[in-house]
Design a protein around this motif. Structure first.
Motif, PDB file in Angstrom:
ATOM      1  N   ALA A   1     -14.909   5.372  -9.997  1.00 48.29           N
ATOM      2  CA  ALA A   1     -13.952   4.283 -10.207  1.00 48.29           C
ATOM      3  C   ALA A   1     -12.527   4.749  -9.905  1.00 48.29           C
ATOM      4  O   ALA A   1     -11.708   3.972  -9.390  1.00 48.29           O
ATOM      5  N   SER A   2     -12.222   6.000 -10.202  1.00 50.63           N
ATOM      6  CA  SER A   2     -10.903   6.548  -9.874  1.00 50.63           C
ATOM      7  C   SER A   2     -10.681   6.589  -8.365  1.00 50.63           C
ATOM      8  O   SER A   2      -9.575   6.325  -7.881  1.00 50.63           O
ATOM      9  N   ILE A   3     -11.725   6.930  -7.637  1.00 51.31           N
ATOM     10  CA  ILE A   3     -11.619   6.925  -6.175  1.00 51.31           C
ATOM     11  C   ILE A   3     -11.301   5.521  -5.684  1.00 51.31           C
ATOM     12  O   ILE A   3     -10.436   5.323  -4.821  1.00 51.31           O
ATOM     13  N   ASP A   4     -11.984   4.533  -6.246  1.00 48.60           N
ATOM     14  CA  ASP A   4     -11.701   3.138  -5.896  1.00 48.60           C
ATOM     15  C   ASP A   4     -10.262   2.769  -6.228  1.00 48.60           C
ATOM     16  O   ASP A   4      -9.590   2.081  -5.451  1.00 48.60           O
ATOM     17  N   ALA A   5      -9.777   3.215  -7.390  1.00 44.09           N
ATOM     18  CA  ALA A   5      -8.425   2.864  -7.821  1.00 44.09           C
ATOM     19  C   ALA A   5      -7.371   3.440  -6.886  1.00 44.09           C
ATOM     20  O   ALA A   5      -6.396   2.755  -6.531  1.00 44.09           O
ATOM     21  N   VAL A   6      -7.553   4.680  -6.476  1.00 46.95           N
ATOM     22  CA  VAL A   6      -6.593   5.292  -5.549  1.00 46.95           C
ATOM     23  C   VAL A   6      -6.676   4.604  -4.191  1.00 46.95           C
ATOM     24  O   VAL A   6      -5.654   4.337  -3.550  1.00 46.95           O
ATOM     25  N   GLY A   7      -7.894   4.306  -3.752  1.00 50.42           N
ATOM     26  CA  GLY A   7      -8.039   3.593  -2.489  1.00 50.42           C
ATOM     27  C   GLY A   7      -7.344   2.245  -2.516  1.00 50.42           C
ATOM     28  O   GLY A   7      -6.662   1.866  -1.555  1.00 50.42           O
ATOM     29  N   CYS A   8      -7.499   1.544  -3.620  1.00 51.56           N
ATOM     30  CA  CYS A   8      -6.844   0.239  -3.760  1.00 51.56           C
ATOM     31  C   CYS A   8      -5.330   0.384  -3.710  1.00 51.56           C
ATOM     32  O   CYS A   8      -4.646  -0.391  -3.033  1.00 51.56           O
ATOM     33  N   ALA A   9      -4.798   1.383  -4.406  1.00 50.44           N
ATOM     34  CA  ALA A   9      -3.347   1.586  -4.418  1.00 50.44           C
ATOM     35  C   ALA A   9      -2.818   1.948  -3.043  1.00 50.44           C
ATOM     36  O   ALA A   9      -1.669   1.645  -2.704  1.00 50.44           O
ATOM     37  N   ALA A  10      -3.656   2.606  -2.239  1.00 51.22           N
ATOM     38  CA  ALA A  10      -3.236   3.023  -0.907  1.00 51.22           C
ATOM     39  C   ALA A  10      -3.632   2.032   0.177  1.00 51.22           C
ATOM     40  O   ALA A  10      -3.339   2.250   1.357  1.00 51.22           O
ATOM     41  N   GLY A  11      -4.345   0.961  -0.215  1.00 48.62           N
ATOM     42  CA  GLY A  11      -4.723  -0.048   0.757  1.00 48.62           C
ATOM     43  C   GLY A  11      -5.852   0.346   1.674  1.00 48.62           C
ATOM     44  O   GLY A  11      -5.930  -0.125   2.812  1.00 48.62           O
ATOM     45  N   VAL A  12      -6.755   1.205   1.190  1.00 52.73           N
ATOM     46  CA  VAL A  12      -7.914   1.601   2.001  1.00 52.73           C
ATOM     47  C   VAL A  12      -9.194   1.305   1.227  1.00 52.73           C
ATOM     48  O   VAL A  12      -9.192   1.250  -0.008  1.00 52.73           O
ATOM     49  N   ASP A  13     -10.275   1.121   1.943  1.00 55.56           N
ATOM     50  CA  ASP A  13     -11.572   0.844   1.348  1.00 55.56           C
ATOM     51  C   ASP A  13     -12.228   2.158   0.956  1.00 55.56           C
ATOM     52  O   ASP A  13     -12.610   2.958   1.821  1.00 55.56           O
ATOM     53  N   ALA A  14     -12.378   2.388  -0.347  1.00 59.01           N
ATOM     54  CA  ALA A  14     -12.990   3.618  -0.828  1.00 59.01           C
ATOM     55  C   ALA A  14     -14.511   3.531  -0.853  1.00 59.01           C
ATOM     56  O   ALA A  14     -15.182   4.534  -1.121  1.00 59.01           O
ATOM     57  N   GLY A  15     -15.060   2.358  -0.548  1.00 67.15           N
ATOM     58  CA  GLY A  15     -16.499   2.154  -0.647  1.00 67.15           C
ATOM     59  C   GLY A  15     -17.334   3.172   0.094  1.00 67.15           C
ATOM     60  O   GLY A  15     -18.282   3.733  -0.482  1.00 67.15           O
ATOM     61  N   PRO A  16     -17.052   3.449   1.374  1.00 63.40           N
ATOM     62  CA  PRO A  16     -17.883   4.418   2.092  1.00 63.40           C
ATOM     63  C   PRO A  16     -17.875   5.808   1.466  1.00 63.40           C
ATOM     64  O   PRO A  16     -18.916   6.480   1.436  1.00 63.40           O
ATOM     65  N   VAL A  17     -16.731   6.242   0.961  1.00 63.85           N
ATOM     66  CA  VAL A  17     -16.648   7.567   0.329  1.00 63.85           C
ATOM     67  C   VAL A  17     -17.482   7.582  -0.944  1.00 63.85           C
ATOM     68  O   VAL A  17     -18.268   8.510  -1.179  1.00 63.85           O
ATOM     69  N   VAL A  18     -17.336   6.560  -1.785  1.00 65.91           N
ATOM     70  CA  VAL A  18     -18.083   6.500  -3.042  1.00 65.91           C
ATOM     71  C   VAL A  18     -19.578   6.419  -2.774  1.00 65.91           C
ATOM     72  O   VAL A  18     -20.379   7.111  -3.420  1.00 65.91           O
TER      73      VAL A  18
ATOM     74  N   ALA B   1       0.837  -1.184   0.000  1.00 66.70           N
ATOM     75  CA  ALA B   1       0.000   0.000   0.000  1.00 66.70           C
ATOM     76  C   ALA B   1       0.879   1.244   0.000  1.00 66.70           C
ATOM     77  O   ALA B   1       1.838   1.358   0.764  1.00 66.70           O
ATOM     78  N   ALA B   2       0.542   2.181  -0.887  1.00 66.72           N
ATOM     79  CA  ALA B   2       1.343   3.390  -1.038  1.00 66.72           C
ATOM     80  C   ALA B   2       1.343   4.202   0.254  1.00 66.72           C
ATOM     81  O   ALA B   2       0.294   4.410   0.864  1.00 66.72           O
ATOM     82  N   GLN B   3       2.517   4.661   0.647  1.00 67.10           N
ATOM     83  CA  GLN B   3       2.667   5.473   1.850  1.00 67.10           C
ATOM     84  C   GLN B   3       3.130   6.897   1.540  1.00 67.10           C
ATOM     85  O   GLN B   3       2.935   7.799   2.344  1.00 67.10           O
ATOM     86  N   ARG B   4       3.750   7.103   0.377  1.00 65.80           N
ATOM     87  CA  ARG B   4       4.259   8.419  -0.019  1.00 65.80           C
ATOM     88  C   ARG B   4       3.708   8.721  -1.423  1.00 65.80           C
ATOM     89  O   ARG B   4       4.157   8.162  -2.411  1.00 65.80           O
ATOM     90  N   ILE B   5       2.716   9.596  -1.448  1.00 63.93           N
ATOM     91  CA  ILE B   5       1.966   9.846  -2.678  1.00 63.93           C
ATOM     92  C   ILE B   5       2.285  11.238  -3.214  1.00 63.93           C
ATOM     93  O   ILE B   5       2.284  12.218  -2.458  1.00 63.93           O
ATOM     94  N   VAL B   6       2.553  11.316  -4.500  1.00 60.12           N
ATOM     95  CA  VAL B   6       2.654  12.594  -5.204  1.00 60.12           C
ATOM     96  C   VAL B   6       1.471  12.689  -6.163  1.00 60.12           C
ATOM     97  O   VAL B   6       1.237  11.788  -6.961  1.00 60.12           O
TER      98      VAL B   6
END
Length: 318
Positions: A140-157, A7-12
């Motif tokens: 879907a982009s929100i889901d993709a970023v959540g997946c890359a960062a290891g968090v569940d984007a479902g509640p936000v979406v 899971a990404a920890q340092r994001i640009v």
């Protein structure tokens, strides 16, 4: 060697919309770098920018359009360089995830440049390319970023989707005004991609822009022939204050005084930069604002969104 797939920890973030998206997921503390255009949320204000633009800050809209067209012509089959990436600054931040886009040729650093820069970095960070053209694509982009960062984007979406559904329920069955959204005034451009969809969801009918299709240059005569009931000025990259400097473009347009929106004082200037040009979570605020413009008796103006600026109506043509 490439980093392991953790899971990404340092994001640009190389997009203002991605910066807002990352923060909406509660990952603001993982952002280490942003663009020179990232202006929200407030907590990103002290982060170092890793991009800059070649467009002069004092350029008029006509000058910006001419510069963009000139660079496209000079680039030929290549993507024109309108934004540049500070590779030294990027390397110093040591990101493990870089979020970028390849959707718009004039809105961000070229994806090929980002990929090449990432390959030159010691840690070989992952590059996540976002290209939404619809509201569903944004989710879907929100889901993709959540997946890359290891968090569940479902509640936000789900929360964003619920707000959109609440708007569509409020405006259901009501008469739909004819709407034209303009994303540039000198020369005029239709607003494409997600914006016609936002108009529909808000209870209007976009009569020039096509859902999912790119924006395009217009002739003013086409706008006049469309006879919109409401014209929404949402200039790409401009605040309402900056966009108001361009409304003189309406002066002298043949037949403008016959357009219902112009005649009835239904030309409105909104925050094109913050609400309409960025494919991120604030598009939901754009839906709510549009519904307020079209059906103010059933949809309040969204919290935190400044009042839109309505231009005065014109005399009826003799």
């Amino acid at each position: 060697m490439p980093r392991p797939a953790l899971a990404a920890q340092r994001i640009v973030s190389l997009l203002p919309s991605a910066t807002e998206l990352v923060c909406a997921l509660g990952l603001g503390d993982r952002l280490v770098g942003v663009t020179h255009e990232c202006d929200g949320p407030p907590e990103v204000g002290d982060l170092p920018p890793v991009t800059r633009t070649l467009i002069p800050p004092a350029a008029t809209s006509g000058e910006i359009d001419a510069l963009v067209r000139e660079r496209f012509e000079a680039a030929g089959d290549d993507r024109p360089a309108l934004y540049t990436l500070d590779e030294d600054a990027l390397a110093a931040l040591d990101p493990d995830l870089i979020v970028t886009q390849a959707l718009c040729d004039v809105c961000a650093v070229a994806e090929a440049d980002v990929q090449a820069a990432a390959c030159r970095l010691p840690g070989s960070p992952r590059v996540l390319n976002l290209e939404p053209t619809t509201l569903a694509g944004v989710f879907a982009s929100i889901d993709a970023v959540g997946c890359a960062a290891g968090v569940d984007a479902g509640p936000v979406v789900r929360a964003l989707d619920a707000r959109v559904r609440a708007v569509t329920e409020r405006v259901s069955g009501r008469a739909r005004p004819r709407v034209v959204v303009l994303e540039w005034l000198d020369p005029p451009f239709s607003a494409g991609h997600w914006n016609p969809e936002l108009v529909r969801l808000a209870g209007g009918a976009e009569v020039i822009g096509q859902e999912g299709a790119p924006s395009r240059t217009l002739d003013w005569a086409e706008v006049v022939r469309a006879a919109p009931d409401i014209v929404v000025v949402a200039c790409c990259g401009f605040t309402p204050e900056r966009a108001l400097k361009d409304v003189g473009a309406f002066d002298g347009v043949a037949g403008w005084e016959t357009v219902p929106a112009a005649r009835d004082g239904r030309v409105v200037v909104v925050d094109g930069s913050g609400l309409f040009a960025r494919p991120g979570p604030r598009l939901v605020e754009a839906v709510e604002l549009l519904a307020h413009l079209f059906h103010p008796d059933v949809q309040p103006r969204p919290d935190g969104v400044a009042p839109p600026v309505w231009l005065p109506g014109l005399p009826v043509a003799a």
